[in-house]
Enzyme design. Structure first.
Site, PDB file in Angstrom:
ATOM      1  N   LYS A 114       0.832  -1.205   0.000  1.00 43.85           N
ATOM      2  CA  LYS A 114       0.000   0.000   0.000  1.00 43.85           C
ATOM      3  C   LYS A 114       0.865   1.253   0.000  1.00 43.85           C
ATOM      4  O   LYS A 114       0.533   2.241  -0.640  1.00 43.85           O
ATOM      5  CB  LYS A 114      -0.955  -0.005   1.201  1.00 43.85           C
ATOM      6  CG  LYS A 114      -2.068  -1.027   1.040  1.00 43.85           C
ATOM      7  CD  LYS A 114      -3.110  -0.922   2.127  1.00 43.85           C
ATOM      8  CE  LYS A 114      -4.171  -2.004   1.953  1.00 43.85           C
ATOM      9  NZ  LYS A 114      -5.067  -2.130   3.091  1.00 43.85           N
ATOM     10  N   LYS A 195      -4.613 -10.569  -6.950  1.00 36.88           N
ATOM     11  CA  LYS A 195      -5.850 -11.024  -6.302  1.00 36.88           C
ATOM     12  C   LYS A 195      -6.999 -10.067  -6.615  1.00 36.88           C
ATOM     13  O   LYS A 195      -6.765  -8.875  -6.896  1.00 36.88           O
ATOM     14  CB  LYS A 195      -5.652 -11.172  -4.797  1.00 36.88           C
ATOM     15  CG  LYS A 195      -5.537  -9.871  -4.075  1.00 36.88           C
ATOM     16  CD  LYS A 195      -5.689 -10.014  -2.574  1.00 36.88           C
ATOM     17  CE  LYS A 195      -5.641  -8.605  -2.003  1.00 36.88           C
ATOM     18  NZ  LYS A 195      -5.780  -8.407  -0.629  1.00 36.88           N
ATOM     19  N   LYS A 198     -11.001  -4.624  -4.386  1.00 37.43           N
ATOM     20  CA  LYS A 198     -11.661  -3.400  -4.848  1.00 37.43           C
ATOM     21  C   LYS A 198     -10.788  -2.167  -4.714  1.00 37.43           C
ATOM     22  O   LYS A 198     -10.838  -1.274  -5.531  1.00 37.43           O
ATOM     23  CB  LYS A 198     -12.971  -3.177  -4.077  1.00 37.43           C
ATOM     24  CG  LYS A 198     -14.177  -3.767  -4.777  1.00 37.43           C
ATOM     25  CD  LYS A 198     -14.879  -2.770  -5.683  1.00 37.43           C
ATOM     26  CE  LYS A 198     -15.478  -3.423  -6.886  1.00 37.43           C
ATOM     27  NZ  LYS A 198     -16.808  -3.141  -7.232  1.00 37.43           N
TER      28      LYS A 198
END
Ligand code: TYM
Length: 332
Positions: A114, A195, A198
């Site tokens: 992230k 993977k 969203k």
């Protein structure tokens, strides 16, 4: 004998997708038929580690609650609750921060991923797995049913719990991650080496949302990336990741063995039939969920009532636990 206690959580960060359902929520629903004590949490504090629009977050929380009940969670068989409504979670996070070495958090692969993708990151993003640890160990959970991507976080929870026990005396059980053998990592249909998720997909064509309409779902599955071959068999070959993913989705939904799945496609020419069958079973699974979702979401006060019951139950377990932590740590 004490029942096995189960805890798991899901973020209200946009619509629930097929990966969440097959990797986690389906197991949660199945656990209700077993001799287990179930706690399932909508982890809204986790969602805010990446700043959210307040109006959208509020909608997402209720929408996720409606979706969880629609998938089959029952307020009588599980404690379904909103994390921020049970203060012990935020409090435990602070207490656990004090015993967690920084290096353990910097090593987390989700944090590293992230950090790469976002322009600016909050302190909370680094701290995310400590909050998750508190979620789990406040309930002395034995089992944590999650998809593959959460395994490292649950293992960290064990390490932090162990460290607290060593420092302040036996306080927490050490939880086990429970990862399904199939469905643990549903891949993005347009990019089958990542993977399904969203949060960061600019193009969500490879993500099947449980609330997407039928035509969008069929279109995404028909467009799913495959390969230039035509063998419809399970395979570890990265070239065949797309076909493997479609077969995995089909297998977990139908509950068939790998051999039987492959038999279903014996003699097929090309991948058209695979995509057709996958779309068929996905739509069959989602249709009743969507219908129930519409019922739950249309009655906000009933939804809030069910969540209040969950929060009250969760407090009964977590509040004494956080007090025990504070006593052991020397607070008055
Ligand atoms: P979250 O909200 O990202 O995902 C919820 C659950 O769905 C699983 N999952 C998948 N499984 C298979 N294939 C996929 N493509 C896929 N994408 C998501 C996740 O593994 C997860 O089980 N940090 C957690 C939430 C959390 C939590 C907890 C979990 C907070 N506290 C305590 C367990 C226990 C998360 O972000 O999940």
């Amino acid at each position: 004998m004490n029942k096995i206690r189960v805890f798991s959580g899901i973020q209200p960060s946009g619509e629930m997708h097929l990966g969440n359902y097959l990797g986690a929520v389906k197991q949660w629903v199945e656990n209700q038929g077993k001799e287990k004590e179930n706690f399932y949490c909508i982890v809204d504090l986790h969602a805010h580690t990446i700043l959210r629009d307040p109006v959208e977050l509020r909608d997402n929380i209720r929408s996720l609650a409606a979706m969880l009940f629609a998938c089959g969670l029952s307020h009588e068989k599980s404690t379904v609750f909103i994390q921020s409504q049970v203060r012990a979670h935020a409090e435990a996070c602070w207490l656990l921060n004090c015993v967690t070495p920084m290096g353990w958090l910097e090593r987390m692969t989700q944090f590293k991923d992230k950090k790469e993708k976002l322009n600016s990151i909050s302190a909370a993003l680094l701290d995310y797995p400590v909050l998750q640890t508190g979620d789990i160990i406040l309930y002395d959970a034995d089992e944590v049913p999650v998809g593959e991507d959460q395994k490292q976080h649950v293992e960290l929870a064990r390490d932090i719990a162990q460290r607290f026990n060593n420092l302040f005396g036996e306080t927490f059980k050490l939880p086990e991650p429970i990862i399904p053998t199939i469905g643990a990592r549903v891949m993005n249909l347009s990019n089958p080496t990542s993977k399904m998720s969203k949060s960061f997909d600019e193009d969500d064509g490879g993500v099947v949302g449980l609330l997407d309409d039928d035509s969008k779902i069929v279109k995404s599955i028909k467009r799913a990336v495959t390969d230039s071959g035509n063998d419809i068999v399970f395979s570890d070959d990265p070239e065949k990741a797309g076909v493997n993913n479609l077969l995995g989705i089909y297998k977990v939904i139908t509950g068939k063995s790998s051999d039987d799945v492959e038999k279903d496609f014996e003699g097929a020419r090309g991948y058209g039939i695979l995509k057709e069958k996958v779309a068929e079973v996905v739509l069959e699974t989602i249709k009743p969920i969507r219908e129930k979702y519409n019922e739950y979401i249309s009655d906000k006060s009933e939804l809030d009532r069910l969540l209040d019951i969950g929060a009250e139950n969760a407090r009964l377990i977590s509040e004494p636990k956080v007090l025990e932590m504070k006593n052991k740590m020397g607070f008055i």
